[in-house]
Write a protein that holds these residues in place. Structure first.
Motif, PDB file in Angstrom:
ATOM      1  N   LEU A 280       5.001   3.960  -7.098  1.00 31.93           N
ATOM      2  CA  LEU A 280       5.923   2.977  -7.634  1.00 31.93           C
ATOM      3  C   LEU A 280       5.616   2.765  -9.112  1.00 31.93           C
ATOM      4  N   GLN A 281       6.636   2.384  -9.861  1.00 33.27           N
ATOM      5  CA  GLN A 281       6.489   2.123 -11.295  1.00 33.27           C
ATOM      6  C   GLN A 281       6.812   0.650 -11.546  1.00 33.27           C
TER       7      GLN A 281
ATOM      8  N   VAL B 240       6.291  -3.600   3.922  1.00 33.13           N
ATOM      9  CA  VAL B 240       6.370  -2.383   4.738  1.00 33.13           C
ATOM     10  C   VAL B 240       7.770  -1.801   4.560  1.00 33.13           C
ATOM     11  N   ASN B 241       7.934  -0.549   4.934  1.00 29.41           N
ATOM     12  CA  ASN B 241       9.247   0.115   4.847  1.00 29.41           C
ATOM     13  C   ASN B 241       9.882  -0.083   3.473  1.00 29.41           C
ATOM     14  N   VAL B 242       9.177   0.356   2.438  1.00 29.32           N
ATOM     15  CA  VAL B 242       9.613   0.172   1.054  1.00 29.32           C
ATOM     16  C   VAL B 242      10.467   1.369   0.629  1.00 29.32           C
ATOM     17  N   TYR B 243      11.655   1.075   0.110  1.00 26.81           N
ATOM     18  CA  TYR B 243      12.575   2.102  -0.372  1.00 26.81           C
ATOM     19  C   TYR B 243      12.966   1.796  -1.812  1.00 26.81           C
ATOM     20  N   LEU B 244      13.051   2.812  -2.628  1.00 21.95           N
ATOM     21  CA  LEU B 244      13.550   2.641  -3.991  1.00 21.95           C
ATOM     22  C   LEU B 244      15.045   2.365  -3.920  1.00 21.95           C
ATOM     23  N   THR B 245      15.535   1.540  -4.830  1.00 20.92           N
ATOM     24  CA  THR B 245      16.947   1.216  -4.838  1.00 20.92           C
ATOM     25  C   THR B 245      17.466   1.259  -6.262  1.00 20.92           C
ATOM     26  N   SER B 246      18.748   1.482  -6.415  1.00 17.87           N
ATOM     27  CA  SER B 246      19.352   1.539  -7.747  1.00 17.87           C
ATOM     28  C   SER B 246      19.950   0.201  -8.143  1.00 17.87           C
ATOM     29  N   VAL B 247      19.794  -0.818  -7.313  1.00 18.51           N
ATOM     30  CA  VAL B 247      20.361  -2.160  -7.589  1.00 18.51           C
ATOM     31  C   VAL B 247      19.547  -2.838  -8.670  1.00 18.51           C
TER      32      VAL B 247
ATOM     33  N   PHE C 183       0.857  -1.175   0.000  1.00 16.30           N
ATOM     34  CA  PHE C 183       0.000   0.000   0.000  1.00 16.30           C
ATOM     35  C   PHE C 183       0.899   1.232   0.000  1.00 16.30           C
ATOM     36  N   TYR C 184       0.460   2.316  -0.598  1.00 11.38           N
ATOM     37  CA  TYR C 184       1.321   3.496  -0.780  1.00 11.38           C
ATOM     38  C   TYR C 184       1.895   4.037   0.529  1.00 11.38           C
ATOM     39  N   THR C 185       1.213   3.851   1.650  1.00 15.44           N
ATOM     40  CA  THR C 185       1.732   4.360   2.929  1.00 15.44           C
ATOM     41  C   THR C 185       2.998   3.624   3.366  1.00 15.44           C
ATOM     42  N   ALA C 186       3.287   2.466   2.764  1.00 15.88           N
ATOM     43  CA  ALA C 186       4.500   1.714   3.100  1.00 15.88           C
ATOM     44  C   ALA C 186       5.734   2.272   2.403  1.00 15.88           C
ATOM     45  N   ILE C 187       5.538   3.149   1.418  1.00 14.44           N
ATOM     46  CA  ILE C 187       6.648   3.702   0.642  1.00 14.44           C
ATOM     47  C   ILE C 187       7.310   4.823   1.439  1.00 14.44           C
ATOM     48  N   LYS C 188       8.582   4.685   1.698  1.00 14.52           N
ATOM     49  CA  LYS C 188       9.329   5.645   2.526  1.00 14.52           C
ATOM     50  C   LYS C 188      10.124   6.608   1.655  1.00 14.52           C
ATOM     51  N   GLU C 189       9.421   7.425   0.876  1.00 17.91           N
ATOM     52  CA  GLU C 189      10.045   8.425   0.017  1.00 17.91           C
ATOM     53  C   GLU C 189       9.418   9.777   0.321  1.00 17.91           C
TER      54      GLU C 189
END
Length: 69
Positions: free
Chosen positions: A42-43, A62-69, A30-36
């Motif tokens: 998200l795409q 939960v605690n979702v972060y975008l990563t460059s990996v 859910f969008y509230t889990a995105i930590k940005e």
């Protein structure tokens, strides 16, 4: 933290699914889990790191972060 790939994300409904890179299972997010900062979205195809927690209907991201990996 786990690594995964966004498989689906509906901007209008503000939820989607992330596929785990190791076990290939999909988990609800859910969008509230995105930590940005700012507008959180998200795409499809984005790589993320996240944790799993027990939600109302099973495991979810939960605690979702975008990563460059």
């Amino acid at each position: 933290m786990r690594l995964g790939t966004v498989k689906q994300f509906d901007q209008n409904s503000s939820f989607g699914f992330i596929e785990d890179d190791q076990n290939h299972k999909s988990y609800f997010v859910f969008y509230t889990a995105i930590k940005e900062e700012g507008y959180r979205r998200l795409q499809v195809g984005q790589k993320v790191k996240y944790q799993l927690a027990q939600g109302k209907n099973g495991l979810q991201c939960v605690n979702v972060y975008l990563t460059s990996v």
